[in-house]
Scaffold this motif. Structure first.
Motif, PDB file in Angstrom:
ATOM      1  N   ALA A 153       0.833  -1.209   0.000  1.00  0.00           N
ATOM      2  CA  ALA A 153       0.000   0.000   0.000  1.00  0.00           C
ATOM      3  C   ALA A 153       0.863   1.252   0.000  1.00  0.00           C
ATOM      4  N   ALA A 154       1.910   1.255   0.810  1.00  0.00           N
ATOM      5  CA  ALA A 154       2.818   2.407   0.851  1.00  0.00           C
ATOM      6  C   ALA A 154       3.527   2.579  -0.488  1.00  0.00           C
ATOM      7  N   GLY A 155       3.855   1.466  -1.145  1.00  0.00           N
ATOM      8  CA  GLY A 155       4.495   1.543  -2.448  1.00  0.00           C
ATOM      9  C   GLY A 155       3.615   2.205  -3.486  1.00  0.00           C
ATOM     10  N   VAL A 156       2.343   1.864  -3.515  1.00  0.00           N
ATOM     11  CA  VAL A 156       1.405   2.498  -4.447  1.00  0.00           C
ATOM     12  C   VAL A 156       1.325   3.998  -4.181  1.00  0.00           C
ATOM     13  N   GLN A 157       1.237   4.367  -2.917  1.00  0.00           N
ATOM     14  CA  GLN A 157       1.141   5.788  -2.584  1.00  0.00           C
ATOM     15  C   GLN A 157       2.364   6.555  -3.067  1.00  0.00           C
ATOM     16  N   MET A 158       3.543   6.018  -2.849  1.00  0.00           N
ATOM     17  CA  MET A 158       4.770   6.700  -3.256  1.00  0.00           C
ATOM     18  C   MET A 158       4.892   6.776  -4.777  1.00  0.00           C
ATOM     19  N   GLN A 159       4.565   5.697  -5.467  1.00  0.00           N
ATOM     20  CA  GLN A 159       4.663   5.708  -6.929  1.00  0.00           C
ATOM     21  C   GLN A 159       3.696   6.695  -7.550  1.00  0.00           C
ATOM     22  N   LEU A 198       2.358   9.430  -5.905  1.00  0.00           N
ATOM     23  CA  LEU A 198       2.706  10.777  -5.458  1.00  0.00           C
ATOM     24  C   LEU A 198       3.868  11.346  -6.268  1.00  0.00           C
ATOM     25  N   PHE A 199       4.898  10.523  -6.487  1.00  0.00           N
ATOM     26  CA  PHE A 199       6.082  10.997  -7.205  1.00  0.00           C
ATOM     27  C   PHE A 199       6.022  10.715  -8.704  1.00  0.00           C
ATOM     28  N   ARG A 200       4.966  10.013  -9.142  1.00  0.00           N
ATOM     29  CA  ARG A 200       4.798   9.654 -10.552  1.00  0.00           C
ATOM     30  C   ARG A 200       6.078   9.003 -11.078  1.00  0.00           C
ATOM     31  N   ASN A 201       6.578   8.072 -10.291  1.00  0.00           N
ATOM     32  CA  ASN A 201       7.842   7.406 -10.592  1.00  0.00           C
ATOM     33  C   ASN A 201       7.674   5.908 -10.362  1.00  0.00           C
ATOM     34  N   PRO A 202       7.849   5.080 -11.401  1.00  0.00           N
ATOM     35  CA  PRO A 202       7.658   3.633 -11.221  1.00  0.00           C
ATOM     36  C   PRO A 202       8.704   2.979 -10.333  1.00  0.00           C
ATOM     37  N   LEU A 203       9.812   3.678 -10.071  1.00  0.00           N
ATOM     38  CA  LEU A 203      10.857   3.127  -9.212  1.00  0.00           C
ATOM     39  C   LEU A 203      10.720   3.568  -7.758  1.00  0.00           C
ATOM     40  N   ARG A 214       8.057  23.331   2.696  1.00  0.00           N
ATOM     41  CA  ARG A 214       8.829  24.412   2.063  1.00  0.00           C
ATOM     42  C   ARG A 214       9.172  24.094   0.604  1.00  0.00           C
ATOM     43  N   VAL A 215       8.851  22.881   0.171  1.00  0.00           N
ATOM     44  CA  VAL A 215       9.192  22.448  -1.177  1.00  0.00           C
ATOM     45  C   VAL A 215       7.917  22.315  -1.999  1.00  0.00           C
ATOM     46  N   HIS A 216       7.899  22.901  -3.174  1.00  0.00           N
ATOM     47  CA  HIS A 216       6.706  22.849  -4.025  1.00  0.00           C
ATOM     48  C   HIS A 216       6.769  21.701  -5.033  1.00  0.00           C
ATOM     49  N   SER A 217       7.959  21.248  -5.365  1.00  0.00           N
ATOM     50  CA  SER A 217       8.123  20.198  -6.366  1.00  0.00           C
ATOM     51  C   SER A 217       8.323  18.842  -5.688  1.00  0.00           C
ATOM     52  N   VAL A 218       7.551  17.844  -6.126  1.00  0.00           N
ATOM     53  CA  VAL A 218       7.721  16.510  -5.561  1.00  0.00           C
ATOM     54  C   VAL A 218       9.055  15.906  -5.985  1.00  0.00           C
ATOM     55  N   VAL A 219       9.572  16.345  -7.126  1.00  0.00           N
ATOM     56  CA  VAL A 219      10.873  15.845  -7.575  1.00  0.00           C
ATOM     57  C   VAL A 219      11.965  16.307  -6.619  1.00  0.00           C
ATOM     58  N   THR A 220      11.890  17.573  -6.211  1.00  0.00           N
ATOM     59  CA  THR A 220      12.859  18.095  -5.243  1.00  0.00           C
ATOM     60  C   THR A 220      12.751  17.347  -3.924  1.00  0.00           C
ATOM     61  N   LEU A 268      -4.361  12.753  -8.720  1.00  0.00           N
ATOM     62  CA  LEU A 268      -2.931  13.031  -8.903  1.00  0.00           C
ATOM     63  C   LEU A 268      -2.325  12.251 -10.067  1.00  0.00           C
ATOM     64  N   LEU A 269      -3.025  11.241 -10.551  1.00  0.00           N
ATOM     65  CA  LEU A 269      -2.494  10.455 -11.662  1.00  0.00           C
ATOM     66  C   LEU A 269      -2.243  11.316 -12.898  1.00  0.00           C
ATOM     67  N   LEU A 270      -3.040  12.359 -13.065  1.00  0.00           N
ATOM     68  CA  LEU A 270      -2.908  13.242 -14.231  1.00  0.00           C
ATOM     69  C   LEU A 270      -2.125  14.510 -13.910  1.00  0.00           C
ATOM     70  N   GLY A 271      -1.465  14.525 -12.747  1.00  0.00           N
ATOM     71  CA  GLY A 271      -0.629  15.665 -12.410  1.00  0.00           C
ATOM     72  C   GLY A 271      -1.255  16.566 -11.364  1.00  0.00           C
ATOM     73  N   GLU A 272      -0.409  17.349 -10.697  1.00  0.00           N
ATOM     74  CA  GLU A 272      -0.880  18.212  -9.624  1.00  0.00           C
ATOM     75  C   GLU A 272      -1.764  19.350 -10.136  1.00  0.00           C
ATOM     76  N   SER A 273      -1.462  19.864 -11.338  1.00  0.00           N
ATOM     77  CA  SER A 273      -2.265  20.957 -11.888  1.00  0.00           C
ATOM     78  C   SER A 273      -3.699  20.493 -12.127  1.00  0.00           C
ATOM     79  N   TYR A 274      -3.828  19.292 -12.695  1.00  0.00           N
ATOM     80  CA  TYR A 274      -5.171  18.753 -12.923  1.00  0.00           C
ATOM     81  C   TYR A 274      -5.883  18.513 -11.593  1.00  0.00           C
ATOM     82  N   ALA A 275      -5.136  17.985 -10.605  1.00  0.00           N
ATOM     83  CA  ALA A 275      -5.745  17.711  -9.301  1.00  0.00           C
ATOM     84  C   ALA A 275      -6.283  18.995  -8.670  1.00  0.00           C
TER      85      ALA A 275
END
Length: 356
Positions: free
Chosen positions: A83-89, A91-96, A159-165, A236-243
């Motif tokens: 379940a935690a893995g799905v949430q992280m993937q 949220l960060f839109r990253n399969p790894l 303090r961080v706006h980008s999930v990548v950061t 969130l699957l379609l991005g933060e702007s869409y959300a």
């Protein structure tokens, strides 16, 4: 007409997949309590579990003291990590992405390393080494380390706006924790270092009913929170702007998702060690089996498949009939990685270049 005919087929496939996952959990649980260094027939195991007068006292002792707590721990840990893995993937839109990507596991490991090596200041006065700690003190050390990293990540996330950061920060925090652990192990007694390494291999065994009295409520509460948060994750699957256009409070959802995933991963690490592979691989396998990324189906699916997979790995670690206990992380990776690679290569998404 053709399009309408395809829809029921997709629904039937998903229903059958969920049904198979549901059936896999009790089946794997039965294997976990009957197989081991000393196989126990299913009838005798059931008699022991219901405390039948006809059950052999030794079998009852094995079932209630060792195998039942171990099986419950495995099922709960597998479900929590998946379940935690799905949430992280998502949220960060990253399969790894996986549950430990923000350094929660590294923080827990650092807490245990400090106590194990006796170099933790006040913690060093608390105990002289892992051999004298007892299970509860290891759990306290791991929980404290995981909580410290979680608090740092949550503070930075505001303090961080980008999930990548944020992802990069989490990786750096984890790397720094691993570096400190390495230094501690270099300057500690080899026997204590070996004790820490053994803990780091992961294990579902050794969990008592007293441990489950805390681990189970925390894990179940986290799973309940994960199930309750599927709607904003779909947005969130379609991005933060869409959300945001859908009325989702992105920062709040991000914070809550990080909190739930980190609590699930931290609880599992505290009681089972840093269990590898499950949180990364199970979500991918579940998506392939269900043929959808809709979290309303995906989240229940990963919980079921995660629990069943962890139970099967638990059986494999016991090497039934041999009396040998294998390292959990070796089993989860060696057995699971080829399966995931095969499924990914056979999937239409991999052949067409689409994201899984």
């Amino acid at each position: 007409m053709t399009a309408l005919a395809v829809v029921p087929v997709a629904y039937r496939r998903r229903a059958l997949a969920l049904l198979a996952m549901t059936a896999a959990v009790p089946s794997a649980f039965a294997l976990a309590v009957t197989l081991g260094s000393t196989p126990v027939p299913l009838g005798e195991a059931l008699a022991a579990l219901i405390r039948s007068p006809a059950a052999h006292p030794a079998v009852q002792e094995i079932m209630w003291t060792v195998r039942l707590p171990r099986a419950i721990t495995a099922a709960l840990a597998g479900a929590a990590l998946a379940a935690a893995g799905v949430q992280m993937q998502t949220l960060f839109r990253n399969p790894l992405a996986e549950p430990y990507i923000l350094g929660v596991s590294s923080g827990a490991s650092l807490g245990v390393a400090l106590v194990t090596t006796g170099m933790g200041g006040a913690a060093g006065a608390f105990t002289a080494g892992l051999a004298g700690l007892g299970k509860a003190s290891v759990v306290v050390a791991a929980s404290a380390g995981a909580a410290a990293v979680l608090a740092l990540v949550l503070a930075l996330s505001r303090r961080v706006h980008s999930v990548v950061t944020l992802l990069v920060i989490g990786v750096m925090v984890g790397s720094a924790s691993v570096s400190v652990i390495t230094l501690l192990l270099v300057y500690t007694d080899p026997q204590r270092a070996q004790q820490f390494i053994s803990w780091g291999l992961g294990s579902f065994a050794g969990t008592t009913w007293a441990d489950l009295a805390l681990f189970a409520p925390v894990g179940l509460a986290g799973l309940g929170a994960a199930l309750a948060g599927v709607k904003p994750l779909n947005a969130l699957l379609l991005g933060e702007s869409y959300a945001r256009t859908m009325g989702v409070h992105v920062r709040l959802v991000r914070t809550l998702t990080l909190l739930v995933a980190s609590v699930l991963a931290g609880a599992v690490t505290a009681y089972c060690g840093p269990v590898a592979f499950l949180g990364l691989a199970v979500p991918h396998v579940t998506r392939l089996l269900l043929g959808t990324a809709d979290h309303r189906l995906l989240m229940p699916g990963v919980i079921l498949l995660g629990g069943a997979t962890a139970l099967l790995c638990c059986v494999a670690t016991q090497a039934p009939g041999s009396g040998v206990v294998l390292p959990l992380n070796a089993v989860t990776t060696i057995v699971g990685a080829p399966v995931v690679v095969t499924l990914l290569l056979r999937s239409r998404a991999a052949r067409t270049g689409l994201a899984v």
